[in-house]
Design a protein around this motif. Structure first.
Motif, PDB file in Angstrom:
ATOM      1  N   VAL A  90       0.818  -1.199   0.000  1.00 47.82           N
ATOM      2  CA  VAL A  90       0.000   0.000   0.000  1.00 47.82           C
ATOM      3  C   VAL A  90       0.856   1.255   0.000  1.00 47.82           C
ATOM      4  CG1 VAL A  90      -1.707   1.329   1.306  1.00 47.82           C
ATOM      5  CG2 VAL A  90      -1.909  -1.155   1.136  1.00 47.82           C
ATOM      6  N   SER A  91       1.937   1.229   0.792  1.00 51.16           N
ATOM      7  CA  SER A  91       2.739   2.446   0.942  1.00 51.16           C
ATOM      8  C   SER A  91       3.396   2.857  -0.356  1.00 51.16           C
ATOM      9  CB  SER A  91       3.800   2.269   2.026  1.00 51.16           C
ATOM     10  OG  SER A  91       4.794   1.371   1.591  1.00 51.16           O
ATOM     11  N   GLY A  92       3.940   1.868  -1.076  1.00 50.18           N
ATOM     12  CA  GLY A  92       4.576   2.160  -2.344  1.00 50.18           C
ATOM     13  C   GLY A  92       5.840   2.994  -2.219  1.00 50.18           C
ATOM     14  N   THR A  93       6.297   3.247  -0.979  1.00 52.38           N
ATOM     15  CA  THR A  93       7.473   4.087  -0.780  1.00 52.38           C
ATOM     16  C   THR A  93       8.634   3.316  -0.201  1.00 52.38           C
ATOM     17  OG1 THR A  93       6.775   4.688   1.461  1.00 52.38           O
ATOM     18  CG2 THR A  93       5.982   6.056  -0.344  1.00 52.38           C
ATOM     19  N   GLY A  94       8.419   2.043   0.097  1.00 54.86           N
ATOM     20  CA  GLY A  94       9.469   1.260   0.734  1.00 54.86           C
ATOM     21  C   GLY A  94       9.528   1.476   2.231  1.00 54.86           C
ATOM     22  N   GLY A  95       8.650   2.356   2.760  1.00 53.73           N
ATOM     23  CA  GLY A  95       8.679   2.616   4.197  1.00 53.73           C
ATOM     24  C   GLY A  95       8.102   1.479   5.009  1.00 53.73           C
ATOM     25  N   GLY A  96       7.087   0.813   4.467  1.00 52.84           N
ATOM     26  CA  GLY A  96       6.463  -0.287   5.187  1.00 52.84           C
ATOM     27  C   GLY A  96       7.361  -1.502   5.269  1.00 52.84           C
ATOM     28  N   LYS A  97       7.307  -2.174   6.405  1.00 51.43           N
ATOM     29  CA  LYS A  97       8.096  -3.398   6.594  1.00 51.43           C
ATOM     30  C   LYS A  97       7.213  -4.387   7.334  1.00 51.43           C
ATOM     31  CE  LYS A  97      12.500  -0.983   6.576  1.00 51.43           C
ATOM     32  NZ  LYS A  97      12.726  -1.295   5.175  1.00 51.43           N
ATOM     33  N   ASP A  98       6.897  -5.507   6.683  1.00 54.49           N
ATOM     34  CA  ASP A  98       5.912  -6.431   7.231  1.00 54.49           C
ATOM     35  C   ASP A  98       6.492  -7.513   8.134  1.00 54.49           C
ATOM     36  OD1 ASP A  98       3.805  -5.146   6.037  1.00 54.49           O
ATOM     37  OD2 ASP A  98       3.838  -6.384   4.228  1.00 54.49           O
ATOM     38  N   PHE A  99       7.792  -7.693   8.142  1.00 60.58           N
ATOM     39  CA  PHE A  99       8.369  -8.843   8.828  1.00 60.58           C
ATOM     40  C   PHE A  99       8.380  -8.723  10.347  1.00 60.58           C
ATOM     41  CE2 PHE A  99      11.854  -5.888   8.801  1.00 60.58           C
ATOM     42  CZ  PHE A  99      12.545  -6.156   9.965  1.00 60.58           C
ATOM     43  N   TRP A 100       8.393  -7.509  10.883  1.00 59.82           N
ATOM     44  CA  TRP A 100       8.717  -7.332  12.298  1.00 59.82           C
ATOM     45  C   TRP A 100       7.527  -7.577  13.218  1.00 59.82           C
ATOM     46  CZ3 TRP A 100       6.956  -2.821  15.074  1.00 59.82           C
ATOM     47  CH2 TRP A 100       6.324  -1.858  14.294  1.00 59.82           C
ATOM     48  N   GLU A 101       7.874  -8.119  14.390  1.00 60.40           N
ATOM     49  CA  GLU A 101       6.884  -8.405  15.429  1.00 60.40           C
ATOM     50  C   GLU A 101       7.174  -7.649  16.718  1.00 60.40           C
ATOM     51  OE1 GLU A 101       6.837 -12.611  15.955  1.00 60.40           O
ATOM     52  OE2 GLU A 101       5.866 -12.998  14.003  1.00 60.40           O
ATOM     53  N   LYS A 102       8.437  -7.205  16.884  1.00 56.07           N
ATOM     54  CA  LYS A 102       8.824  -6.462  18.080  1.00 56.07           C
ATOM     55  C   LYS A 102       9.610  -5.221  17.678  1.00 56.07           C
ATOM     56  CE  LYS A 102       9.134 -10.462  21.172  1.00 56.07           C
ATOM     57  NZ  LYS A 102      10.010 -11.242  22.096  1.00 56.07           N
ATOM     58  N   VAL A 103       9.530  -4.202  18.518  1.00 56.40           N
ATOM     59  CA  VAL A 103      10.286  -2.982  18.268  1.00 56.40           C
ATOM     60  C   VAL A 103      11.015  -2.595  19.548  1.00 56.40           C
ATOM     61  CG1 VAL A 103       8.279  -1.555  18.838  1.00 56.40           C
ATOM     62  CG2 VAL A 103      10.158  -0.562  17.531  1.00 56.40           C
ATOM     63  N   CYS A 104      12.200  -2.046  19.378  1.00 57.08           N
ATOM     64  CA  CYS A 104      12.982  -1.559  20.521  1.00 57.08           C
ATOM     65  C   CYS A 104      13.608  -0.236  20.100  1.00 57.08           C
ATOM     66  CB  CYS A 104      14.066  -2.569  20.885  1.00 57.08           C
ATOM     67  SG  CYS A 104      15.119  -2.057  22.267  1.00 57.08           S
ATOM     68  N   LEU A 105      13.412   0.794  20.906  1.00 58.58           N
ATOM     69  CA  LEU A 105      14.023   2.076  20.571  1.00 58.58           C
ATOM     70  C   LEU A 105      14.879   2.575  21.731  1.00 58.58           C
ATOM     71  CD1 LEU A 105      12.340   4.826  21.853  1.00 58.58           C
ATOM     72  CD2 LEU A 105      10.574   3.728  20.516  1.00 58.58           C
ATOM     73  N   VAL A 106      15.963   3.232  21.383  1.00 54.78           N
ATOM     74  CA  VAL A 106      16.911   3.752  22.357  1.00 54.78           C
ATOM     75  C   VAL A 106      17.040   5.253  22.156  1.00 54.78           C
ATOM     76  CG1 VAL A 106      19.237   3.576  23.318  1.00 54.78           C
ATOM     77  CG2 VAL A 106      18.178   1.565  22.257  1.00 54.78           C
ATOM     78  N   THR A 107      16.724   5.994  23.195  1.00 61.33           N
ATOM     79  CA  THR A 107      16.843   7.450  23.170  1.00 61.33           C
ATOM     80  C   THR A 107      17.699   7.878  24.354  1.00 61.33           C
ATOM     81  OG1 THR A 107      14.762   7.636  24.395  1.00 61.33           O
ATOM     82  CG2 THR A 107      14.643   7.795  21.998  1.00 61.33           C
ATOM     83  N   SER A 108      17.804   9.184  24.579  1.00 57.08           N
ATOM     84  CA  SER A 108      18.608   9.697  25.683  1.00 57.08           C
ATOM     85  C   SER A 108      17.715  10.422  26.683  1.00 57.08           C
ATOM     86  CB  SER A 108      19.680  10.652  25.158  1.00 57.08           C
ATOM     87  OG  SER A 108      20.394  11.238  26.234  1.00 57.08           O
ATOM     88  N   LYS A 109      17.925  10.138  27.962  1.00 61.17           N
ATOM     89  CA  LYS A 109      17.138  10.797  29.012  1.00 61.17           C
ATOM     90  C   LYS A 109      17.403  12.297  29.045  1.00 61.17           C
ATOM     91  CE  LYS A 109      18.690   7.797  32.014  1.00 61.17           C
ATOM     92  NZ  LYS A 109      19.010   7.075  33.277  1.00 61.17           N
ATOM     93  N   ASP A 110      18.642  12.696  28.731  1.00 63.08           N
ATOM     94  CA  ASP A 110      18.951  14.132  28.758  1.00 63.08           C
ATOM     95  C   ASP A 110      18.704  14.794  27.396  1.00 63.08           C
ATOM     96  OD1 ASP A 110      21.063  13.285  27.186  1.00 63.08           O
ATOM     97  OD2 ASP A 110      22.578  13.555  28.758  1.00 63.08           O
ATOM     98  N   GLN A 111      18.215  13.989  26.428  1.00 60.01           N
ATOM     99  CA  GLN A 111      17.852  14.479  25.100  1.00 60.01           C
ATOM    100  C   GLN A 111      19.011  15.183  24.394  1.00 60.01           C
ATOM    101  OE1 GLN A 111      13.884  16.160  24.669  1.00 60.01           O
ATOM    102  NE2 GLN A 111      13.368  15.625  26.764  1.00 60.01           N
TER     103      GLN A 111
END
Length: 323
Positions: A90-111
């Motif tokens: 549907v996206s047609g932009t390559g942004g969509g990714k169907d394989f993943w079931e879990k996500v993990c993100l790492v950011t900074s507390k002090d930004q």
């Protein structure tokens, strides 16, 4: 001995299968993870509006031993995750990714993580994941990004080490460094306290001989070891593991004889290793025998436990005497 670490985990909604945060003392990083089914809740979290690194993780239908992983960066992780959640067709932009079931993100507390920082982190993490070899990367090759001052590069190297420490605790092993068993095997066991003695498994009737060693909690079979030419046990247990190692070329054909290990291979237990080598279910606690001693793996392990218990008892007696 390696010094202990403290990791603070928080179940956001009070359930083990929901959103989870993790932090390490004296580290500015903040980790947020959850299943794709909780994405609508995850993207509402304040962390998702920050600059950071994220990992999309899912099963590889062609390889049951390693997950598929995509490593990305964004200065608005929430928006990027919404893009990845769109159906690819549907996206047609390559942004969509169907394989993943879990996500993990790492950011900074002090930004204090900038776009330049996370691009550099992305490059390092893609390189590390490729070198470790515990996953199949969707990214392809990493792009070198060195447009950072030397001091910032040092800070990001430390940041990566913290990520590699905390992710396995959350069930993501793809950045966990693989030991180098062949080099450990050549060293004196006393010089490597994390490694067991070397063990031998032999099946003379089929011309099979394999060498293994327990290193950092995993049981490794060394390159050059031999295994049964085909699976002869029942269609369950470790047959799928045996077949996968054959397909991956780890167990290579050797004429009409036994297969040979083309590289050092880690297993979850001595029994898993023994089954693959024997081509059928096997008890690794009795099949593996100490090189030179003839002591089974089970006997060696019991000896270790007894020695530790005795040492603990002596420590208690010393404390009682001091009182």
């Amino acid at each position: 001995m390696t010094q202990g670490r403290s990791i603070r985990l928080f179940l956001v909604d009070g359930t083990p299968n929901g959103l989870l945060t993790a932090e390490i003392m004296n580290w500015t990083g903040h980790v947020l993870t959850g299943p794709r089914t909780k994405l609508s809740e995850l993207v509402q979290r304040p962390e998702c509006g920050r600059t950071g690194i994220y990992f999309l993780v899912g099963p590889d239908p062609e390889n049951s031993l390693r997950p598929l992983v995509y490593i990305g960066e964004s200065d608005d992780v929430g928006t990027r995750l919404k893009q990845h959640n769109r159906p690819e067709v549907v996206s047609g932009t390559g942004g969509g990714k169907d394989f993943w079931e879990k996500v993990c993100l790492v950011t900074s507390k002090d930004q204090n993580l900038t776009k330049a920082h996370v691009k550099y982190l992305e490059s390092l993490l893609i390189q590390n994941a490729g070198q470790v070899g515990r996953c199949k990367l969707i990214n392809g090759t990493a792009h070198d990004y060195i447009n950072l001052p030397e001091s910032d590069r040092a800070d990001m190297a430390f940041f990566v080490e913290q990520i590699r420490t905390v992710l396995p605790v959350l069930g993501f092993d793809f950045l966990r460094e693989t030991s180098r068993p062949s080099r450990v095997a050549e060293a004196a066991p006393a010089a490597v306290p994390e490694a067991s003695p070397r063990f031998i498994l032999e099946v003379p009737r089929h011309g099979i001989s394999a060498t293994g060693q327990e290193i950092d909690g995993e049981f490794y079979v060394f390159k050059g070891s031999l295994a049964r030419g085909r699976w002869v046990g029942t269609e369950r247990g470790y047959q799928s593991l045996y077949n996968q190692l054959c397909e991956d070329g780890v167990l290579a054909e050797n004429g009409d004889g036994p297969r040979v290990f083309n590289e050092d291979q880690s297993f979850s237990s001595p029994s898993a290793a023994a089954a693959v080598i024997s081509g059928r279910s096997a008890n690794g606690r009795t099949s593996w025998k100490g090189e030179g001693s003839g002591m089974t793996y089970g006997e060696w392990q019991d000896q270790q436990v007894s020695a530790a218990a005795a040492a603990g008892g002596e420590g208690e007696e010393g404390r009682d005497g001091a009182e």
